[in-house]
Design a protein around this motif. Structure first.
Motif, PDB file in Angstrom:
ATOM      1  N   GLN A  44       0.942  -1.150  -0.108  1.00  0.00           N
ATOM      2  CA  GLN A  44       0.036   0.082   0.078  1.00  0.00           C
ATOM      3  C   GLN A  44       0.734   1.207   0.131  1.00  0.00           C
ATOM      4  O   GLN A  44       1.761   1.284   0.842  1.00  0.00           O
ATOM      5  CB  GLN A  44      -1.189   0.007   1.261  1.00  0.00           C
ATOM      6  CG  GLN A  44      -1.954   1.241   1.152  1.00  0.00           C
ATOM      7  CD  GLN A  44      -2.706   1.226   2.428  1.00  0.00           C
ATOM      8  OE1 GLN A  44      -2.400   0.999   3.323  1.00  0.00           O
ATOM      9  NE2 GLN A  44      -4.072   1.494   2.147  1.00  0.00           N
ATOM     10  N   PRO A  45       0.848   1.982  -1.141  1.00  0.00           N
ATOM     11  CA  PRO A  45       1.758   3.219  -1.218  1.00  0.00           C
ATOM     12  C   PRO A  45       1.345   4.384   0.067  1.00  0.00           C
ATOM     13  O   PRO A  45       0.316   4.536   0.508  1.00  0.00           O
ATOM     14  CB  PRO A  45       1.171   4.040  -2.516  1.00  0.00           C
ATOM     15  CG  PRO A  45      -0.095   3.390  -2.864  1.00  0.00           C
ATOM     16  CD  PRO A  45      -0.381   2.062  -2.073  1.00  0.00           C
ATOM     17  N   GLN A  46       2.525   4.949   0.346  1.00  0.00           N
ATOM     18  CA  GLN A  46       2.438   6.199   1.485  1.00  0.00           C
ATOM     19  C   GLN A  46       3.068   7.338   0.622  1.00  0.00           C
ATOM     20  O   GLN A  46       4.053   7.145  -0.049  1.00  0.00           O
ATOM     21  CB  GLN A  46       3.522   5.823   2.568  1.00  0.00           C
ATOM     22  CG  GLN A  46       2.998   4.465   3.280  1.00  0.00           C
ATOM     23  CD  GLN A  46       4.336   3.988   4.275  1.00  0.00           C
ATOM     24  OE1 GLN A  46       5.452   4.221   4.165  1.00  0.00           O
ATOM     25  NE2 GLN A  46       3.713   3.127   5.300  1.00  0.00           N
ATOM     26  N   VAL A  47       2.202   8.371   0.379  1.00  0.00           N
ATOM     27  CA  VAL A  47       2.517   9.281  -0.561  1.00  0.00           C
ATOM     28  C   VAL A  47       2.854  10.556   0.041  1.00  0.00           C
ATOM     29  O   VAL A  47       2.068  10.884   1.035  1.00  0.00           O
ATOM     30  CB  VAL A  47       1.543   9.339  -1.772  1.00  0.00           C
ATOM     31  CG1 VAL A  47       1.204   8.131  -2.340  1.00  0.00           C
ATOM     32  CG2 VAL A  47       0.114   9.924  -1.090  1.00  0.00           C
ATOM     33  N   ASP A  48       3.447  11.448  -0.707  1.00  0.00           N
ATOM     34  CA  ASP A  48       3.704  12.923  -0.185  1.00  0.00           C
ATOM     35  C   ASP A  48       2.350  13.583  -0.414  1.00  0.00           C
ATOM     36  O   ASP A  48       1.462  13.533  -1.336  1.00  0.00           O
ATOM     37  CB  ASP A  48       4.547  13.613  -1.268  1.00  0.00           C
ATOM     38  CG  ASP A  48       4.868  15.099  -0.767  1.00  0.00           C
ATOM     39  OD1 ASP A  48       5.921  15.334  -0.459  1.00  0.00           O
ATOM     40  OD2 ASP A  48       3.859  15.868  -1.079  1.00  0.00           O
ATOM     41  N   ILE A  49       1.861  14.410   0.854  1.00  0.00           N
ATOM     42  CA  ILE A  49       0.530  14.864   0.948  1.00  0.00           C
ATOM     43  C   ILE A  49       0.180  15.880   0.058  1.00  0.00           C
ATOM     44  O   ILE A  49      -1.061  15.857  -0.440  1.00  0.00           O
ATOM     45  CB  ILE A  49       0.188  15.158   2.349  1.00  0.00           C
ATOM     46  CG1 ILE A  49      -1.226  15.336   2.716  1.00  0.00           C
ATOM     47  CG2 ILE A  49       1.097  16.598   2.798  1.00  0.00           C
ATOM     48  CD1 ILE A  49      -1.511  15.728   4.202  1.00  0.00           C
ATOM     49  N   HIS A  50       1.186  16.564  -0.532  1.00  0.00           N
ATOM     50  CA  HIS A  50       0.943  17.816  -1.504  1.00  0.00           C
ATOM     51  C   HIS A  50       0.972  17.165  -2.932  1.00  0.00           C
ATOM     52  O   HIS A  50       0.196  17.649  -3.747  1.00  0.00           O
ATOM     53  CB  HIS A  50       2.016  18.858  -1.334  1.00  0.00           C
ATOM     54  CG  HIS A  50       2.097  19.366   0.206  1.00  0.00           C
ATOM     55  ND1 HIS A  50       0.879  20.212   0.569  1.00  0.00           N
ATOM     56  CD2 HIS A  50       2.831  19.258   1.303  1.00  0.00           C
ATOM     57  CE1 HIS A  50       1.154  20.399   1.632  1.00  0.00           C
ATOM     58  NE2 HIS A  50       2.319  20.045   2.366  1.00  0.00           N
ATOM     59  N   THR A  51       2.156  16.452  -3.228  1.00  0.00           N
ATOM     60  CA  THR A  51       2.329  16.062  -4.388  1.00  0.00           C
ATOM     61  C   THR A  51       1.768  14.605  -4.887  1.00  0.00           C
ATOM     62  O   THR A  51       1.560  14.308  -6.174  1.00  0.00           O
ATOM     63  CB  THR A  51       3.797  16.081  -5.016  1.00  0.00           C
ATOM     64  OG1 THR A  51       4.455  15.091  -4.109  1.00  0.00           O
ATOM     65  CG2 THR A  51       4.578  17.297  -4.579  1.00  0.00           C
ATOM     66  N   GLY A  52       1.207  14.031  -4.129  1.00  0.00           N
ATOM     67  CA  GLY A  52       0.935  12.509  -4.327  1.00  0.00           C
ATOM     68  C   GLY A  52       2.036  11.726  -4.528  1.00  0.00           C
ATOM     69  O   GLY A  52       1.638  10.181  -5.183  1.00  0.00           O
ATOM     70  N   LYS A  53       3.312  12.235  -4.799  1.00  0.00           N
ATOM     71  CA  LYS A  53       4.400  11.268  -5.007  1.00  0.00           C
ATOM     72  C   LYS A  53       4.572  10.046  -4.311  1.00  0.00           C
ATOM     73  O   LYS A  53       4.680  10.062  -2.847  1.00  0.00           O
ATOM     74  CB  LYS A  53       5.644  12.062  -5.150  1.00  0.00           C
ATOM     75  CG  LYS A  53       6.817  11.168  -5.634  1.00  0.00           C
ATOM     76  CD  LYS A  53       8.297  12.186  -5.429  1.00  0.00           C
ATOM     77  CE  LYS A  53       9.615  11.513  -5.933  1.00  0.00           C
ATOM     78  NZ  LYS A  53       9.991  10.647  -5.062  1.00  0.00           N
TER      79      LYS A  53
END
Ligand code: C2E
Ligand code: CA
Ligand code: CA
Ligand code: CA
Length: 280
Positions: A44-53
């Motif tokens: 399950q991905p953990q992503v940057d809250i602003h960029t979605g990266k």
């Protein structure tokens, strides 16, 4: 007080019998599944809250048995811990995770993979050695592996110097430690000084009630501020809505994980997700 003749055994309720029975069935089938390599790992991905990266993916064990069907980790892990089979699950997940990270690395995708380790697993004095030799065997760079452990684990680690030593050894090689389920354990902050924690993961029960009360909002805001003041990366799990994401971003939270972004999926689906996000 003991009744004469051991009558208390007869008085075990039907439900208790069923639970004991299911536990022993799970234990038997799990042993078989481990031998036949029938367990899987989803990510399950953990992503940057602003960029979605995508910053990392969390490895979560999955098991569908042909006789008893899907057994959820919430049922599986406690039974595995009781029976000692958690060590076999752990070895399997560690090997899968390192292999997967190494494969992505070869494709030019540096995706960090986070592994969940329970207290019992880290009591094994050879845990650090096993992880390092698995990195070696799979050609996986150490900085692509992260380890999640819970607050409860941390509290016990405080008294267990061998665990702390193992964690520091892994951290020296570049492995990042994430404090999971933050806020649900006992309030002790001493382990913040003792353990090489770099990421604080706010438990999903808080996130789920985020929009319900101003009190919860102040609480979560405070948790984020605490993490930031400790120079930690703050990650929120169980994020399901845009509203939750927006509030967390306002509080200064760095990263999110949850159904809003993606459910846990097979490794192949992660590569697709990342390639898509790079095309945007
Ligand atoms: P956890 O480490 O807190 O993992 C997060 C759980 O929340 C996962 O459940 C995940 O599928 C679920 N989740 C993620 N996003 C959302 C969301 O937006 N909403 C909701 N409602 N749920 C979400 P899962 O995979 O069933 O795992 C349950 C627990 O089992 C994990 O909790 C972890 O403690 C344990 N576990 C799973 N895999 C392993 C493993 O390989 N080793 C060990 N030791 N424990 C594991
Ligand atoms: Ca976790
Ligand atoms: Ca968690
Ligand atoms: Ca949990």
């Amino acid at each position: 007080v003991r009744e004469a003749g051991g009558d208390h055994i007869v008085s075990l309720s039907n439900a208790t019998h069923k639970a004991i029975n299911r536990k022993s069935i799970i234990e038997k089938r799990l042993l078989l599944a481990l031998n036949q390599q029938n367990l899987k790992v989803f990510y399950q991905p953990q992503v940057d809250i602003h960029t979605g990266k995508v910053l990392a993916v969390e490895a979560l064990v999955r098991w569908e048995d042909e006789e008893i069907g899907v057994v959820s980790p919430d049922e599986l892990i406690p039974i595995a811990e009781e029976t000692g089979l958690i060590n076999n699950i752990g070895s399997f997940v560690i090997e899968e995770a390192c292999q997967q990270a190494a494969n992505w690395h070869k494709e030019g995708l540096d995706i960090k993979v986070t592994i969940n380790l329970s207290v019992r697993e880290f009591r094994d004095k050879n845990m650090a050695k096993f992880i390092l030799s698995t990195l070696d065997k799979t050609n996986c760079p150490a900085n692509l592996i992260q380890i999640e452990f819970t607050e409860k684990f941390a509290l016990q680690a405080e008294a267990e110097t061998s665990i702390i030593k193992q964690m520091r050894k892994l951290n020296d090689k570049g492995i990042v430690f994430i404090l999971d389920d933050f806020g649900t354990g006992y309030a002790s902050f001493r382990y913040m000084q003792l353990l090489p924690i770099e990421v604080l993961k706010i438990d999903q029960t808080f996130i789920h009630s985020l929009l319900q009360s101003e009190k919860t909002q102040r609480l979560i805001h405070g948790m984020v501020q605490f993490g930031k003041s400790m120079n930690l990366t703050v990650l929120a799990e169980g994020v399901e809505t845009k509203e939750q994401q927006q509030l967390l971003a306002e509080y200064g939270c760095d990263a999110i994980q949850g159904y809003l972004i993606s459910k846990p999926v097979p490794g192949a689906a992660i590569s697709e997700l990342i390639e898509e996000s790079m095309n945007i």
